[in-house]
Design a protein around this motif. Structure first.
Motif, PDB file in Angstrom:
ATOM      1  N   LEU A   1      57.774  33.096 -10.529  1.00 23.02           N
ATOM      2  CA  LEU A   1      58.370  33.583  -9.279  1.00 23.02           C
ATOM      3  C   LEU A   1      57.325  34.181  -8.348  1.00 23.02           C
ATOM      4  CD1 LEU A   1      61.672  35.201 -10.575  1.00 23.02           C
ATOM      5  CD2 LEU A   1      61.419  33.095  -9.255  1.00 23.02           C
ATOM      6  N   GLU A   2      56.297  34.775  -8.935  1.00 24.43           N
ATOM      7  CA  GLU A   2      55.241  35.386  -8.127  1.00 24.43           C
ATOM      8  C   GLU A   2      54.445  34.339  -7.343  1.00 24.43           C
ATOM      9  OE1 GLU A   2      56.522  37.741 -11.458  1.00 24.43           O
ATOM     10  OE2 GLU A   2      55.482  35.819 -11.506  1.00 24.43           O
ATOM     11  N   GLU A   3      54.577  33.093  -7.684  1.00 20.96           N
ATOM     12  CA  GLU A   3      53.860  32.003  -7.016  1.00 20.96           C
ATOM     13  C   GLU A   3      54.751  31.252  -6.026  1.00 20.96           C
ATOM     14  OE1 GLU A   3      50.832  30.273 -10.204  1.00 20.96           O
ATOM     15  OE2 GLU A   3      52.891  30.324 -10.962  1.00 20.96           O
ATOM     16  N   ALA A   4      55.768  31.928  -5.510  1.00 17.96           N
ATOM     17  CA  ALA A   4      56.765  31.268  -4.656  1.00 17.96           C
ATOM     18  C   ALA A   4      56.143  30.597  -3.437  1.00 17.96           C
ATOM     19  CB  ALA A   4      57.830  32.271  -4.228  1.00 17.96           C
ATOM     20  N   GLU A   5      55.190  31.250  -2.793  1.00 21.83           N
ATOM     21  CA  GLU A   5      54.593  30.652  -1.598  1.00 21.83           C
ATOM     22  C   GLU A   5      53.862  29.352  -1.945  1.00 21.83           C
ATOM     23  OE1 GLU A   5      51.440  31.685   1.963  1.00 21.83           O
ATOM     24  OE2 GLU A   5      52.309  33.328   0.807  1.00 21.83           O
TER      25      GLU A   5
ATOM     26  N   GLU B   1      60.045  29.161 -13.111  1.00 27.77           N
ATOM     27  CA  GLU B   1      60.246  29.629 -14.480  1.00 27.77           C
ATOM     28  C   GLU B   1      59.883  31.090 -14.529  1.00 27.77           C
ATOM     29  OE1 GLU B   1      57.837  27.018 -16.851  1.00 27.77           O
ATOM     30  OE2 GLU B   1      59.451  25.546 -16.985  1.00 27.77           O
ATOM     31  N   PRO B   2      60.876  31.981 -14.457  1.00 32.50           N
ATOM     32  CA  PRO B   2      60.591  33.414 -14.369  1.00 32.50           C
ATOM     33  C   PRO B   2      59.686  33.947 -15.487  1.00 32.50           C
ATOM     34  CG  PRO B   2      62.890  32.989 -13.964  1.00 32.50           C
ATOM     35  CD  PRO B   2      62.277  31.695 -14.404  1.00 32.50           C
ATOM     36  N   ALA B   3      59.793  33.378 -16.686  1.00 29.54           N
ATOM     37  CA  ALA B   3      59.003  33.891 -17.801  1.00 29.54           C
ATOM     38  C   ALA B   3      57.610  33.272 -17.866  1.00 29.54           C
ATOM     39  CB  ALA B   3      59.743  33.633 -19.113  1.00 29.54           C
ATOM     40  N   ARG B   4      57.325  32.333 -17.010  1.00 23.93           N
ATOM     41  CA  ARG B   4      56.039  31.611 -17.051  1.00 23.93           C
ATOM     42  C   ARG B   4      54.906  32.543 -16.604  1.00 23.93           C
ATOM     43  NH1 ARG B   4      54.314  26.203 -16.849  1.00 23.93           N
ATOM     44  NH2 ARG B   4      52.423  25.896 -15.650  1.00 23.93           N
ATOM     45  N   ALA B   5      53.894  32.633 -17.405  1.00 24.65           N
ATOM     46  CA  ALA B   5      52.727  33.434 -17.061  1.00 24.65           C
ATOM     47  C   ALA B   5      51.825  32.640 -16.134  1.00 24.65           C
ATOM     48  CB  ALA B   5      51.965  33.834 -18.323  1.00 24.65           C
ATOM     49  N   LYS B   6      51.147  33.321 -15.236  1.00 28.63           N
ATOM     50  CA  LYS B   6      50.205  32.637 -14.351  1.00 28.63           C
ATOM     51  C   LYS B   6      49.085  32.038 -15.184  1.00 28.63           C
ATOM     52  CE  LYS B   6      50.796  35.269 -10.149  1.00 28.63           C
ATOM     53  NZ  LYS B   6      50.134  36.131  -9.165  1.00 28.63           N
ATOM     54  N   ALA B   7      48.705  30.813 -14.826  1.00 32.49           N
ATOM     55  CA  ALA B   7      47.621  30.141 -15.548  1.00 32.49           C
ATOM     56  C   ALA B   7      46.283  30.539 -14.984  1.00 32.49           C
ATOM     57  CB  ALA B   7      47.807  28.629 -15.463  1.00 32.49           C
TER      58      ALA B   7
END
Length: 108
Positions: free
Chosen positions: A81-85, A102-108
């Motif tokens: 979600l933090e990568e919405a833009e 994917e809300p639980a997905r960690a940033k890669a």
């Protein structure tokens, strides 16, 4: 919009064509009601997304065909979600099929 014509030409006799998510005016395309709809007894359903209840028929169709198609491969990109833009930019690019959060997905 040309994909709609192509899709209508691929629908089997008595089949259903569901147009989901064409939320902007991308232009006109010519269809032949006789050839594309009536001759093959096509059920045509357009879902604009204005009302959540409109997704029911499409979800039921996906559920019925879940074993026939690789639905898990329809999502081409996944984002937190933090990568919405970034996700929105990718969703508008020609190399994306479907973008999912994917809300639980960690940033890669």
């Amino acid at each position: 919009p040309e994909a709609v014509v192509e899709g209508l030409e691929l629908v089997r006799n008595g089949g259903m064509f569901i147009e989901v998510g064409n939320f902007t005016n991308t232009g006109d395309v010519p269809i032949n009601p006789h050839r594309h709809l009536c001759t093959n007894n096509v059920h045509l359903l357009g879902i604009g997304g204005e009302d959540a209840r409109a997704y029911g028929p499409a979800l039921r169709q996906l559920s019925r065909d879940a074993g026939r198609f690789p639905l898990d491969k329809f999502v081409s990109h996944r984002f937190a979600l933090e990568e919405a833009e970034k996700a929105m930019q990718v969703a508008m690019s020609p190399d994306s099929l479907k973008v999912a959060f994917e809300p639980a997905r960690a940033k890669a």
